[in-house]
Design a protein around this motif. Structure first.
Motif, PDB file in Angstrom:
ATOM      1  N   ILE A  34      22.436  78.177 -90.381  1.00  0.00           N
ATOM      2  CA  ILE A  34      22.745  76.831 -89.889  1.00  0.00           C
ATOM      3  C   ILE A  34      24.196  76.773 -89.395  1.00  0.00           C
ATOM      4  O   ILE A  34      25.094  77.334 -90.010  1.00  0.00           O
ATOM      5  CB  ILE A  34      22.489  75.794 -91.005  1.00  0.00           C
ATOM      6  CG1 ILE A  34      21.012  75.855 -91.376  1.00  0.00           C
ATOM      7  CG2 ILE A  34      22.991  74.406 -90.594  1.00  0.00           C
ATOM      8  CD1 ILE A  34      20.278  74.584 -91.519  1.00  0.00           C
ATOM      9  N   ARG A  35      24.372  76.137 -88.242  1.00  0.00           N
ATOM     10  CA  ARG A  35      25.709  76.043 -87.641  1.00  0.00           C
ATOM     11  C   ARG A  35      26.273  74.631 -87.850  1.00  0.00           C
ATOM     12  O   ARG A  35      25.686  73.663 -87.369  1.00  0.00           O
ATOM     13  CB  ARG A  35      25.602  76.363 -86.153  1.00  0.00           C
ATOM     14  CG  ARG A  35      25.017  77.767 -85.858  1.00  0.00           C
ATOM     15  CD  ARG A  35      24.468  77.819 -84.437  1.00  0.00           C
ATOM     16  NE  ARG A  35      23.464  76.768 -84.219  1.00  0.00           N
ATOM     17  CZ  ARG A  35      22.988  76.425 -83.035  1.00  0.00           C
ATOM     18  NH1 ARG A  35      23.397  77.027 -81.943  1.00  0.00           N
ATOM     19  NH2 ARG A  35      22.068  75.474 -82.931  1.00  0.00           N
ATOM     20  N   GLU A  76      13.015  63.307 -98.135  1.00  0.00           N
ATOM     21  CA  GLU A  76      13.260  64.604 -97.509  1.00  0.00           C
ATOM     22  C   GLU A  76      14.486  65.311 -98.074  1.00  0.00           C
ATOM     23  O   GLU A  76      14.504  66.528 -98.182  1.00  0.00           O
ATOM     24  CB  GLU A  76      13.424  64.436 -95.990  1.00  0.00           C
ATOM     25  CG  GLU A  76      12.209  63.854 -95.275  1.00  0.00           C
ATOM     26  CD  GLU A  76      10.975  64.738 -95.410  1.00  0.00           C
ATOM     27  OE1 GLU A  76      11.104  65.962 -95.246  1.00  0.00           O
ATOM     28  OE2 GLU A  76       9.885  64.193 -95.702  1.00  0.00           O
ATOM     29  N   ILE A  77      15.529  64.564 -98.391  1.00  0.00           N
ATOM     30  CA  ILE A  77      16.782  65.196 -98.831  1.00  0.00           C
ATOM     31  C   ILE A  77      16.932  65.118-100.346  1.00  0.00           C
ATOM     32  O   ILE A  77      17.279  66.091-100.998  1.00  0.00           O
ATOM     33  CB  ILE A  77      18.015  64.550 -98.161  1.00  0.00           C
ATOM     34  CG1 ILE A  77      17.806  64.394 -96.649  1.00  0.00           C
ATOM     35  CG2 ILE A  77      19.292  65.320 -98.502  1.00  0.00           C
ATOM     36  CD1 ILE A  77      18.038  65.605 -95.821  1.00  0.00           C
ATOM     37  N   LEU A  78      16.662  63.943-100.914  1.00  0.00           N
ATOM     38  CA  LEU A  78      16.836  63.809-102.368  1.00  0.00           C
ATOM     39  C   LEU A  78      15.603  64.283-103.130  1.00  0.00           C
ATOM     40  O   LEU A  78      15.629  64.339-104.359  1.00  0.00           O
ATOM     41  CB  LEU A  78      17.151  62.359-102.742  1.00  0.00           C
ATOM     42  CG  LEU A  78      18.343  61.705-102.016  1.00  0.00           C
ATOM     43  CD1 LEU A  78      18.502  60.249-102.450  1.00  0.00           C
ATOM     44  CD2 LEU A  78      19.637  62.487-102.307  1.00  0.00           C
ATOM     45  N   LYS A  79      14.521  64.582-102.391  1.00  0.00           N
ATOM     46  CA  LYS A  79      13.286  65.099-102.983  1.00  0.00           C
ATOM     47  C   LYS A  79      12.686  64.153-104.023  1.00  0.00           C
ATOM     48  O   LYS A  79      12.233  64.573-105.089  1.00  0.00           O
ATOM     49  CB  LYS A  79      13.527  66.494-103.613  1.00  0.00           C
ATOM     50  CG  LYS A  79      14.151  67.516-102.657  1.00  0.00           C
ATOM     51  CD  LYS A  79      13.232  67.838-101.491  1.00  0.00           C
ATOM     52  CE  LYS A  79      13.856  68.861-100.542  1.00  0.00           C
ATOM     53  NZ  LYS A  79      13.164  68.902 -99.234  1.00  0.00           N
ATOM     54  N   ARG A  80      12.741  62.874-103.719  1.00  0.00           N
ATOM     55  CA  ARG A  80      12.054  61.908-104.592  1.00  0.00           C
ATOM     56  C   ARG A  80      10.772  61.494-103.859  1.00  0.00           C
ATOM     57  O   ARG A  80      10.838  60.886-102.798  1.00  0.00           O
ATOM     58  CB  ARG A  80      12.944  60.702-104.860  1.00  0.00           C
ATOM     59  CG  ARG A  80      14.264  61.122-105.515  1.00  0.00           C
ATOM     60  CD  ARG A  80      15.159  59.977-105.917  1.00  0.00           C
ATOM     61  NE  ARG A  80      16.498  60.480-106.189  1.00  0.00           N
ATOM     62  CZ  ARG A  80      17.571  59.708-106.374  1.00  0.00           C
ATOM     63  NH1 ARG A  80      17.456  58.408-106.346  1.00  0.00           N
ATOM     64  NH2 ARG A  80      18.767  60.249-106.598  1.00  0.00           N
ATOM     65  N   ASN A  81       9.647  61.824-104.433  1.00  0.00           N
ATOM     66  CA  ASN A  81       8.385  61.664-103.695  1.00  0.00           C
ATOM     67  C   ASN A  81       7.996  60.220-103.431  1.00  0.00           C
ATOM     68  O   ASN A  81       7.499  59.889-102.360  1.00  0.00           O
ATOM     69  CB  ASN A  81       7.256  62.380-104.431  1.00  0.00           C
ATOM     70  CG  ASN A  81       7.430  63.881-104.347  1.00  0.00           C
ATOM     71  OD1 ASN A  81       8.001  64.394-103.384  1.00  0.00           O
ATOM     72  ND2 ASN A  81       6.961  64.588-105.366  1.00  0.00           N
ATOM     73  N   ILE A 120      24.131  70.774 -94.294  1.00  0.00           N
ATOM     74  CA  ILE A 120      23.187  71.897 -94.219  1.00  0.00           C
ATOM     75  C   ILE A 120      21.788  71.442 -94.643  1.00  0.00           C
ATOM     76  O   ILE A 120      20.790  71.724 -93.973  1.00  0.00           O
ATOM     77  CB  ILE A 120      23.687  73.068 -95.101  1.00  0.00           C
ATOM     78  CG1 ILE A 120      24.992  73.640 -94.510  1.00  0.00           C
ATOM     79  CG2 ILE A 120      22.623  74.160 -95.221  1.00  0.00           C
ATOM     80  CD1 ILE A 120      25.708  74.652 -95.407  1.00  0.00           C
ATOM     81  N   ASN A 121      21.711  70.683 -95.751  1.00  0.00           N
ATOM     82  CA  ASN A 121      20.405  70.169 -96.204  1.00  0.00           C
ATOM     83  C   ASN A 121      19.772  69.259 -95.158  1.00  0.00           C
ATOM     84  O   ASN A 121      18.570  69.287 -94.927  1.00  0.00           O
ATOM     85  CB  ASN A 121      20.571  69.353 -97.500  1.00  0.00           C
ATOM     86  CG  ASN A 121      20.834  70.244 -98.681  1.00  0.00           C
ATOM     87  OD1 ASN A 121      20.541  71.440 -98.656  1.00  0.00           O
ATOM     88  ND2 ASN A 121      21.407  69.669 -99.739  1.00  0.00           N
TER      89      ASN A 121
END
Lengths: 330, 330
Positions: A2-3, A164-169, A309-310
């Motif tokens: 990732i840039r 998507e980022i915090l991964k809380r469904n 990056i995430n």
């Protein structure tokens, strides 16, 4: 790899803490860093073994805090302008700036464009809560006057970030209001309540305190109120710290106690300090943009880069467009 | 002797803590207490030596938290209705209620009327700050949608309260906004900025944190934001307390430290707890009305009564009318 394009000159304390953060990030994660600024100043701050991950992009101007955001749009030689344009031109996957946040926001919105279905990008921020977790609050400053449909879009973007980022469904989405009951709210928030009710994860109105008790994952408000909430919470934490310090000084016993409690206070400080959370993602633009605190230290910068990056590694922008298109159709 | 009408049945915990507060108030200050409620329940709670200062006014109904404020207006047998009407009929100089705050506000506004020049009464509250003092914030809930002229009236009323009751001769008046600069604000607050600029003591925009650092005496906002600010500050204080407690439990050393710091924490708690400040004055109605917290304990009730006495003993309502008439003329 990732840039990440980074405005290496912005920030209230100059390039040193920023570059220290970039170095710390590179030491624990491999990515390609595109540092925008004066390489004569930046390069000497970087250990030679890390130089292979770094590219320098020269930019001679820095936008100062005194400059207006609109004026910044014309400053093509500025670090923020060039950093944002690296994303625009497909040369970077994400951009991080601790410089003038209004300029970063305006430049990102105008140069990268908005996602389909988004009228107004929003700045989101993670606030610590007492459940050792964090609550996403948006908008915290991009939009001072909002209509209900903007608040609805913020809810969709916040939900996507939480998933998507915090991964809380199944993130709980609350609408900031002056009471939990549905009947509470001002004109705009009551209208927004109806719109946001379309989202499965909407849990209704949330009071100010719910940002900090972990009962909701996302809190939606306009940027005027979001900024007040942010500054209020910082102000209360500072006042409490100050009162404790003043009171401790009044007794040798309390001083001894505070020494024994040193670890507790440092853990508390860690839990409530913004540098643990990195920067604030700008949601709704066609790209990945992290706006960092002007007072970012190395740790804050490092965490902001990890956030970028995430963000770049996720599907969040696609998810936002898909979700919004669903509700526009219906 | 000042005559204070008190709804002795309202409040979340029933009459016991309220009456305990009334007794404590009577023990340190002489006034005439008009207790509205069921005397069969209230009277046994009062020491016989204080009965000479007390008159009982029977009221059979209590307005519950579930009732709507508008419905409450029809309940002529309710404690709040009767307590407010004692002021209306000249039989009391002030009224204190820890019952349904919406009902108290509506009844006070409609039965007592508004002061000349006031379009909307506002609920003001004192928030503790780190200068061992307090900041008056208004409105904190009465008016969710405000126009700039309402915010101007709040500023005038807050200034009068700060001068007449808090005895601050040149109180600094701030307008709550998303930044200190004049250019910051939403549509309504920017308009309000211009209007409030007519007041000599106006110091410009105030950020959320300034409520707690003692840099201003009065902070003006609409009731939607005021409520959020109030709940946010309570939420942050609670979260910090919870985190400290959790962290202390993790180590015997920290437990020992917390014992030595016990006095510090109890002083902190005292400084930031609402019961020190009593109740919230309803400003702008033609009378003296103190709205107490539903969860008022005896100390909060005692302080609310003292507030009511100070209010009734002051010229504040006259000052508000005079100030407003000046600006209407000009």
């Amino acid at each position: 790899m990732i840039r990440v394009a980074i405005d290496a000159m912005g920030g209230d304390f100059g390039p040193e803490p920023l570059v220290a953060g970039i170095v710390a990030a590179l030491e624990s994660k491999k990515f390609s860093a595109l540092l925008v600024g004066n390489s004569k100043i930046i390069k000497p701050l970087i250990p030679t073994n890390l130089l292979k991950y770094i590219e320098f992009i020269e930019a001679s101007e820095a936008i100062s805090m005194e400059d207006g955001a609109t004026e910044a749009l014309k400053r093509k030689e500025s670090t923020i302008f060039k950093a944002v344009d690296l994303v625009k031109n497909g040369l970077a996957d994400a951009v991080v700036s601790a410089g003038h946040s209004g300029a970063t926001m305006s430049l990102a919105t105008l140069r990268l464009g908005r996602l389909k279905g988004v009228s107004r990008p929003a700045i989101a921020t993670l606030m610590p809560n007492s459940k050792s977790s964090s609550t996403l609050v948006l908008d915290v400053g991009a939009n001072v006057d909002c209509k209900s449909e903007h608040l609805f879009q913020f809810a969709v973007m916040g939900e996507a970030y939480a998933k998507e980022i915090l991964k809380r469904n199944t993130p709980k989405i609350g609408l900031l209001s002056n009471g939990e009951e549905k009947s509470k709210g001002n004109e705009v928030s009551k209208e927004a309540y109806e719109l946001i009710s379309k989202l499965d994860n909407f849990t209704g109105n949330a009071e100010g305190g719910q940002v900090f008790d972990g009962s909701v994952d996302v809190v939606v408000c306009d940027g005027f109120i979001g900024n007040i909430l942010l500054k209020t919470s910082e102000g209360v934490a500072e006042a409490i710290t100050k009162i404790i310090k003043q009171e401790v000084k009044r007794s040798p016993m309390a001083i001894a106690g505070s020494v024994l409690m040193k670890k507790v206070f440092s853990r508390l400080k860690k839990q409530i300090s913004y540098d643990e959370y990195g920067g604030a993602p700008l949601l709704g633009v066609n790209g990945c943009v992290i706006i960092s605190h002007g007072k970012s230290n190395a740790k804050a910068m490092k965490n902001a880069i990890f956030q970028a990056i995430n963000f770049a590694d996720s599907n969040i922008n696609k998810v936002i467009e898909q979700e919004l298109s669903k509700h526009i159709k219906s």
